[in-house]
Scaffold this motif. Sequence first.
Motif, PDB file in Angstrom:
ATOM      1  N   ASN A   1      -5.239  -5.360  15.048  1.00 35.47           N
ATOM      2  CA  ASN A   1      -6.311  -5.050  16.006  1.00 35.47           C
ATOM      3  C   ASN A   1      -7.690  -5.358  15.425  1.00 35.47           C
ATOM      4  O   ASN A   1      -8.580  -5.844  16.136  1.00 35.47           O
ATOM      5  CB  ASN A   1      -6.229  -3.590  16.455  1.00 35.47           C
ATOM      6  CG  ASN A   1      -5.164  -3.364  17.518  1.00 35.47           C
ATOM      7  OD1 ASN A   1      -4.683  -4.303  18.152  1.00 35.47           O
ATOM      8  ND2 ASN A   1      -4.785  -2.108  17.726  1.00 35.47           N
ATOM      9  N   ARG A   2      -7.874  -5.085  14.140  1.00 35.35           N
ATOM     10  CA  ARG A   2      -9.153  -5.436  13.506  1.00 35.35           C
ATOM     11  C   ARG A   2      -9.341  -6.950  13.460  1.00 35.35           C
ATOM     12  O   ARG A   2     -10.467  -7.443  13.425  1.00 35.35           O
ATOM     13  CB  ARG A   2      -9.222  -4.861  12.087  1.00 35.35           C
ATOM     14  CG  ARG A   2      -9.356  -3.346  12.022  1.00 35.35           C
ATOM     15  CD  ARG A   2      -9.842  -2.879  10.658  1.00 35.35           C
ATOM     16  NE  ARG A   2      -8.985  -3.343   9.573  1.00 35.35           N
ATOM     17  CZ  ARG A   2      -7.891  -2.720   9.154  1.00 35.35           C
ATOM     18  NH1 ARG A   2      -7.509  -1.580   9.734  1.00 35.35           N
ATOM     19  NH2 ARG A   2      -7.168  -3.211   8.169  1.00 35.35           N
TER      20      ARG A   2
ATOM     21  N   GLN B   1       2.392   1.170  11.828  1.00 39.95           N
ATOM     22  CA  GLN B   1       1.086   1.529  12.387  1.00 39.95           C
ATOM     23  C   GLN B   1      -0.042   0.829  11.633  1.00 39.95           C
ATOM     24  O   GLN B   1      -1.008   0.346  12.234  1.00 39.95           O
ATOM     25  CB  GLN B   1       0.888   3.043  12.317  1.00 39.95           C
ATOM     26  CG  GLN B   1       1.858   3.849  13.164  1.00 39.95           C
ATOM     27  CD  GLN B   1       1.654   5.335  12.999  1.00 39.95           C
ATOM     28  OE1 GLN B   1       0.520   5.815  12.906  1.00 39.95           O
ATOM     29  NE2 GLN B   1       2.740   6.092  12.946  1.00 39.95           N
ATOM     30  N   GLN B   2       0.102   0.760  10.316  1.00 41.31           N
ATOM     31  CA  GLN B   2      -0.899   0.073   9.494  1.00 41.31           C
ATOM     32  C   GLN B   2      -1.008  -1.401   9.885  1.00 41.31           C
ATOM     33  O   GLN B   2      -2.104  -1.957   9.983  1.00 41.31           O
ATOM     34  CB  GLN B   2      -0.515   0.188   8.018  1.00 41.31           C
ATOM     35  CG  GLN B   2      -0.774   1.546   7.403  1.00 41.31           C
ATOM     36  CD  GLN B   2      -2.229   1.732   7.042  1.00 41.31           C
ATOM     37  OE1 GLN B   2      -3.004   2.294   7.810  1.00 41.31           O
ATOM     38  NE2 GLN B   2      -2.617   1.268   5.863  1.00 41.31           N
TER      39      GLN B   2
ATOM     40  N   LYS C   1      -2.837  -1.669  13.244  1.00 41.15           N
ATOM     41  CA  LYS C   1      -4.273  -1.411  13.094  1.00 41.15           C
ATOM     42  C   LYS C   1      -4.974  -2.614  12.460  1.00 41.15           C
ATOM     43  O   LYS C   1      -6.083  -2.979  12.859  1.00 41.15           O
ATOM     44  CB  LYS C   1      -4.488  -0.156  12.246  1.00 41.15           C
ATOM     45  CG  LYS C   1      -4.081   1.134  12.943  1.00 41.15           C
ATOM     46  CD  LYS C   1      -4.138   2.316  11.987  1.00 41.15           C
ATOM     47  CE  LYS C   1      -3.621   3.595  12.645  1.00 41.15           C
ATOM     48  NZ  LYS C   1      -3.588   4.725  11.687  1.00 41.15           N
TER      49      LYS C   1
END
Length: 438
Positions: free
Chosen positions: A206-207, A199-200, A203
């Motif tokens: 996505n950034r 998940q990290q 994320k």
Amino acid sequence: MGTFKIEGGHQLKGEIQPQGAKNEALQILCAVLLTPEVVTINNIPDIIDVNKLITLLKNLGVKVKHLGPGSYSFQADNVNLDYLKSADFKEEGRGLRGSIMIVGPLLARFGKGYIPKPGGDKIGRRRLDTHFEGFINLGAKFRYNREEYFYGVEADTLVGTDMLLDEASVTGTANIVMAAVLAQGTTTIYNAACEPYLQQLCKMLNRMGAKISGVGSNLLTIEGVDALGGTEHKMLPDMIEIGSWIGLAAMTKSELTIKNVSWDDLGQIPNVFAKLGITLERRGDDIFIPEHTNGYEIQNYIDGSILTIADAPWPGFTPDLLSIVLVVATQARGEVLVHQKMFESRLFFVDKLIDMGAKIILCDPHRATVIGHDFKSQLKATTMVSPDIRAGISLLIAALSAKGTSTIHNIEQIDRGYEHIVKRLKKIGAKIERFEGN
């Protein structure tokens, strides 16, 4: 080869701060290859496996700056793809399991990725089929040199597709996600791993400009983009280390506080240790473990049958902590069956614990039954060799609880996953010394 000498049988006390997550770091560091812009990463653990990967990135031409303790910046604006064909790369890549995750980013950005068969722990078969089947589904051509154990994938263009992974591999999912973010069109990955570290990674991507939805579930949807930019990222604390310190506190009857654990990302870990009878108190984002003066008692199932603790894909219990569970159970009241489903050699360190006086029946390569001593019979000191990271820390915990002075050889295995361990253990009162041998 390094050696620990441990004087066991002493209670510990104080606070310990978990390091950044090793398994997250290996994914995140590979992702810097996806952009020519600067990526800054914080809370990177100072451990052998991570440092090897940083060196490999440097050798690939990535500009690496050390900004402070645990903080680095990376810029992959001049990657040297010729290094992938060198003898040095074949040697360095072979020595690190996490090196497999450079393939997805290289394939996505440069149209080719190569890797020698990675090394790592000797815990049984760890196949790479999931990684390469995912790349092939995206349109890559696969080749394998059997004589040199050298893998390669190449593609002029990656094209999004729907895929069902044959196993919920964490590194496999990470590798495929990193390849798919720059592919043309939309990719869906079903039976994707959904660990907090994955998940990290999503994320962070996505950034950087990726379009990944379904993060935290086992169905990821990735809309390919043309390019990714830079970002800043902070690692989660290492859940495996947190579990290790819980086990250490229980086995040594110590009062310990584990700081800043990111409780919401621990999943089943607190529940499993609670089933072993260990008291855990949530204090803000810390775990407080009181002194277990009267020991701890394993819960049975509600029908009275023996508790089984088994590994499973997230949100199930992580396989990396089964070795800790096993050693903690040796001094509990009651019995437990430990079922290691994923790796057939990971329980083979139990003979060392039996030598120390533990009551363990190794049923087969995957299952062991532990009959706890309830501290009525203390483990005895002995001389051991660390076979892998997690078994190594389990043997160290056993030695810290045992009567007398134990010796553990091949501690480089422990160094691969645990940062500055002697200094940190001494701070809470452990009697441990490190010696370097030939």
